[in-house]
Structure formats: C-alpha cells, structure tokens
Design an enzyme around this catalytic site. Structure first.
Site, PDB file in Angstrom:
ATOM      1  N   GLN A 234      -7.033   5.325   5.682  1.00 14.31           N
ATOM      2  CA  GLN A 234      -8.157   6.182   6.044  1.00 14.31           C
ATOM      3  C   GLN A 234      -7.925   7.140   7.200  1.00 14.31           C
ATOM      4  OE1 GLN A 234     -12.865   5.812   7.414  1.00 14.31           O
ATOM      5  NE2 GLN A 234     -11.840   4.024   6.609  1.00 14.31           N
TER       6      GLN A 234
ATOM      7  N   GLY B 236     -29.041   8.090  26.348  1.00 10.98           N
ATOM      8  CA  GLY B 236     -29.175   9.294  27.168  1.00 10.98           C
ATOM      9  C   GLY B 236     -30.441   9.245  28.005  1.00 10.98           C
ATOM     10  N   GLY B 237     -30.885  10.387  28.451  1.00 13.33           N
ATOM     11  CA  GLY B 237     -32.061  10.436  29.309  1.00 13.33           C
ATOM     12  C   GLY B 237     -33.374  10.497  28.551  1.00 13.33           C
TER      13      GLY B 237
ATOM     14  N   GLU C 114      -9.824  -0.530  11.635  1.00 13.35           N
ATOM     15  CA  GLU C 114     -11.110   0.053  12.033  1.00 13.35           C
ATOM     16  C   GLU C 114     -11.898  -0.783  13.031  1.00 13.35           C
ATOM     17  OE1 GLU C 114     -14.293   2.112  12.741  1.00 13.35           O
ATOM     18  OE2 GLU C 114     -12.857   3.000  11.345  1.00 13.35           O
TER      19      GLU C 114
ATOM     20  N   ASP D 167     -11.233   4.814  12.360  1.00 11.00           N
ATOM     21  CA  ASP D 167     -10.344   5.461  11.403  1.00 11.00           C
ATOM     22  C   ASP D 167     -10.654   6.953  11.265  1.00 11.00           C
ATOM     23  OD1 ASP D 167      -8.455   3.586  10.513  1.00 11.00           O
ATOM     24  OD2 ASP D 167      -9.928   2.590   9.265  1.00 11.00           O
TER      25      ASP D 167
END
Length: 415
Positions: free
Chosen positions: A17, A247-248, A139, A168
């Site tokens: 892959q 995140g914020g 993977e 991968d």
C-alpha cells in the site's frame, strides 16, 4: 495541454500500500509508472482479500491504476541486465522493500548512481535512522509508534488505531511530495538524490497537534478543551481525545434520530465561539447567552459535557441530514457521519471525480478513489490497474529490445 508529469518515467518496485499509493498519485499526474513485478506472482495484494476468484483483488486494483506492469526476475543475470538498462533511461526508482533489499539485489545507491547520476531513488521505510531502522513496520504499527494510537480512543479504554490508513497511504503521499521536489531540484542541479519517507515520521507529521499538546501539558499541567476532563485530572502525557477536535474549537459527535438501529446516525457538532448565540437560540437555551458560566469560550470549557448533552437533545429529534441542513443555515460547523455505503453512492463525489467507476477486463466494473488533488490544467483520467505482466513486451520494446531478444529473455525466465 499535456499532463503535469509528462515525460517523467518511474520504475515502481513498490508493493502492498504505502509505495503504490505514492506511485499511483504520480501516475495520475501523468508520469509513466512502470510497475516491476515478480515473474508468475506479482504484487502480493493481487491475491489478498479477493472477492472474485482468480481476479485481481480490489486491494490491488485500487492502488495500481494508471500504471503499466512488467514482470522481471532481478535475480536472473539476464533480468539484472534488463534492469540496468531501465535504470539508465528512467528518472525515478521507488521502492518499499525491507531494509537492505536493494543492496542485496546489487542495486544500492552507489551502483544506481554509477548507472544514472540523474536517478532519484525514493524509499518508504518503517523508521528513519536510529535504533529501529532495520525493523519492519506495517500500518497499525506505524500508527502506534507515530503517536496516533496513544491519543485515539476514549479515556476509559485502550489505545485505538484509526481506520484511515495514515501509516501506509499517508506516508505514500509524503513520499510523492519528496519525489516531485527532488525532480524540481534536479532541474537546477542535474543530479539525482535519495528521498526517504519513514512511516513513523509520516504519522507523527499528521499528529503534530498532539506534540503541540504535549508541550502545553508539560508547561501548564492541563488542557481545558478536553470535555471529558472537567476537573483537570491529567497525567503526564497527552490523553486519548475521544471526539474532541484537537484544536481551539470544541467539538463532539452527537446522536441523531435513528441512532438506536443505525450505527452511523450521528453528527459532528462544533460549538464555535462566533456562533454561540445562534446555538443557544436554536436549542432553546437563550438564558446561556448572558450567563457568566457560558458567556465566554473559557468559561464554557468546564461545562462542555453538559453543553453537548443539551445540544444532543436537539439533534436526536432530527436525522443527521436534517440537522445539517438546519445548522448550515445558521453557519454552525457540523458534518454527518457518513458510512462507506453512503459515500459510495454519493453522486456529487462521482461528478467531482473523487469516486470513479472503472471497467476491468476480468473483474468487470469496480469503484475506486480518484485523484484527491485537482489541477485545472492537468485533469486526471483514472484508468484500470494492469494485469500481471500486461505491458512487458511493450515496455521492453521502448527500451530498445527486439522481438527476438524479448523471446530470448522469456525463454531464460528473466521476464
């Protein structure tokens, strides 16, 4: 107008892959990708997870479109000479063999440079230089050693690997960028170079926000945006995020109508600060707008679980698509949880070329992904994967072999 990578010829020694993802992307952009496979066997994924007997598997077909296949025994003396000629006339060699395999074949970096100083040799490996550089990586191992698994899942459960193939396919995308960059530099220097994409490095690059959070945690001891930790009960490492956005903008996955029987009847909801008043009015909690416990983003952080529970009472009365339609009218960020079945039947994705139906001579029609990167002057035409050795004679003729020479190579077992 030609394709973006017209004239670039790539020897593709990749399999499974990570490498095929890279070379297929380059093929979509117009490079001539010659997939070199084992005589009589080919890429192992041709037979893995088969759904049709004796047909190349979807695992193979979806990673090897737009390529040409040749078979070559590189242990055969005649095969080695064929490879030497191909190296002299190609631009890039891509491989994801186990560490040291190219050297054992007799085609290490120094040998390739002797044959073609302009050759770019691009490799996927599990680890970069260091104590683990000789270890094999797959993977899920890459997800674990790159920091993804330790930060995925819920705080009361074990680490979890994601269904996205960030180890991968993610590393293959990184490698493709490295190859194109090296080709650009070669225009100025005339020299080839080695390009390395380690799977651990690629996963970590995709997890950079977690490295950010580790440094914040080391400094302050808390990460208040995690709604499952209202009492600041943190250890010394970034915890599993559940469905926190990373995140914020606080976000969470909420139930929608039908969740009792449909495992994907959910929506991702982001309680974005600029639309907070609209959220409160929509769910019938206008009193939160002026309440000091909810009035500012920081004041809301200790109450996120309560807030999302209240929003969920609203979403549970609507399907995920009805909820999305209403929320979008108010510019409230959200997204339904789409199953692979829903994505496969999405007509807009087919119209945009993100999902493509391809005809195969053995397995018939199948769906595959299209090029996720759209160039206005180089549109991608997705073509089927090659049959094993389908283009051997054609490619060798392009490298100067006569019909008689090709027959001799076949008799010698080199192709």
């Amino acid at each position: 107008m030609g394709k973006a990578l017209d004239g670039v010829r790539i020897l593709d020694f990749t399999h499974v892959q990570s490498g095929p993802t890279c070379t297929q992307l380059l093929a979509w952009f117009g490079a001539d990708v010659i997939k070199v496979e084992r005589v009589g066997a080919g890429d192992i994924t041709r037979e893995q997870l088969r759904d049709i007997p004796d047909a190349d598997s979807l695992y193979f077909t979806m990673l090897n479109g737009n390529k040409r296949s040749v078979t070559l025994d590189t242990k055969n003396p005649h095969g080695k000479r064929v490879l030497e000629r191909m190296i002299r006339d190609c631009d890039v060699l891509v491989e994801n063999f186990a560490p040291g395999a190219l050297e054992r074949m007799g085609f290490g970096w120094e040998r390739i440079q002797t044959l073609n100083p302009r050759m770019i040799v691009a490799s996927v490996k599990g680890f970069g230089p260091g104590p683990y550089e000789d270890c094999k990586v797959y993977e899920n191992v890459a997800q674990c050693v790159g920091g993804a698994a330790s930060t995925t899942g819920f705080d009361d459960g074990p680490p979890v690997v994601t269904g996205a193939q960030i180890g991968d396919s993610g590393t293959g995308l990184h490698l493709a960028l490295g190859i194109v960059t090296a080709l650009f530099q070669r225009e100025h220097t005339g020299r080839g170079q080695k390009v390395l994409a380690a799977m651990q490095d690629g996963v970590l690059n995709l997890c950079r926000v977690k490295l950010r959070d580790q440094q914040r945690l080391d400094r302050t001891g808390v990460m208040k945006e995690y709604p499952q930790y209202p009492n600041d009960d943190f250890g010394d490492a970034v915890p599993r995020a559940g469905n926190a956005s990373g995140g914020g903008q606080p976000g969470w996955i909420l139930k929608c109508k039908g969740w009792e029987t449909d495992p994907n009847a959910y929506i991702y909801f982001i309680a974005q600060a600029p639309v907070w008043e609209r959220i409160c009015k929509l769910i019938g909690r206008e009193e939160w707008i002026g309440d000091p416990r909810y009035a500012t983003p920081n004041s809301r952080l200790p109450h996120l679980k309560e807030i999302f529970a209240e929003i969920e009472r609203w979403t549970m009365n609507r399907t995920k698509f009805d909820a999305m339609a209403v929320l979008n009218r108010y510019d409230i960020p959200c997204g339904p949880i789409l199953s692979m079945k829903e994505i496969a039947s999405d007509e807009s994705l087919r119209t945009s070329g993100t999902i493509v139906e391809v005809e195969h001579p053995v397995r018939g029609k199948y769906l595959t992904v299209g090029n996720p990167i759209k160039l206005s002057d180089s549109p991608t035409e997705v073509t089927r994967s090659p049959l094993l050795g389908e283009h051997t004679d054609e490619v060798l003729a392009e490298f100067g072999y006569s019909n008689d020479e090709i027959r001799s190579l076949r008799v010698a077992g080199a192709i």
